[in-house]
Design a protein around this motif. Structure first.
Motif, PDB file in Angstrom:
ATOM      1  N   UNK A  82      33.003   4.652  89.784  1.00  0.00           N
ATOM      2  CA  UNK A  82      33.315   4.664  88.353  1.00  0.00           C
ATOM      3  C   UNK A  82      34.728   5.207  88.179  1.00  0.00           C
ATOM      4  N   UNK A  83      35.732   4.359  88.302  1.00  0.00           N
ATOM      5  CA  UNK A  83      37.123   4.806  88.252  1.00  0.00           C
ATOM      6  C   UNK A  83      37.486   5.385  86.894  1.00  0.00           C
ATOM      7  N   UNK A  84      36.894   4.892  85.832  1.00  0.00           N
ATOM      8  CA  UNK A  84      37.165   5.432  84.506  1.00  0.00           C
ATOM      9  C   UNK A  84      36.635   6.857  84.406  1.00  0.00           C
ATOM     10  N   UNK A  85      35.415   7.073  84.831  1.00  0.00           N
ATOM     11  CA  UNK A  85      34.822   8.406  84.793  1.00  0.00           C
ATOM     12  C   UNK A  85      35.538   9.386  85.699  1.00  0.00           C
ATOM     13  N   UNK A  86      36.008   8.924  86.873  1.00  0.00           N
ATOM     14  CA  UNK A  86      36.729   9.786  87.793  1.00  0.00           C
ATOM     15  C   UNK A  86      38.007  10.266  87.129  1.00  0.00           C
ATOM     16  N   UNK A  87      38.743   9.372  86.475  1.00  0.00           N
ATOM     17  CA  UNK A  87      40.004   9.769  85.849  1.00  0.00           C
ATOM     18  C   UNK A  87      39.762  10.738  84.702  1.00  0.00           C
TER      19      UNK A  87
END
Length: 91
Positions: A82-87
């Protein structure tokens, strides 16, 4: 990443200087960053120098082989990172 990218003497520990924790890699000698939820272990292949827009400018592209991938379960959603959540968690 930028804080550890300075050119220093070989024995200077950039990770310690900026307060990061080293984590043992499995397939390469350099450590990973323990605080990173996703990390790659890479083996160097080559550096390609690219010409810049001015005669005295250039950029280097480093080409590696990825030999290991580490992904913390906390950043996976339905088996995908989940790249959005990681950022969001890192800002």
């Amino acid at each position: 990443m930028n804080l550890t990218a300075s050119i220093e003497e070989p024995r200077f520990d950039e990770m310690q200087a900026v307060g990061l924790t080293p984590a043992a890699s499995r397939l390469v000698r350099p450590p990973r960053v323990a605080e990173s939820p996703v990390s790659l272990e890479c083996r160097y292949q080559q550096t390609v120098m690219l010409a810049g827009t001015q005669p005295d400018q250039s950029s280097n592209v480093v080409i590696d082989d990825v030999v290991g991938i580490h992904i913390d379960d906390s950043v996976l959603v339905d088996g995908l990172v989940d790249t959005y959540g990681v950022s969001l968690r890192r800002s």
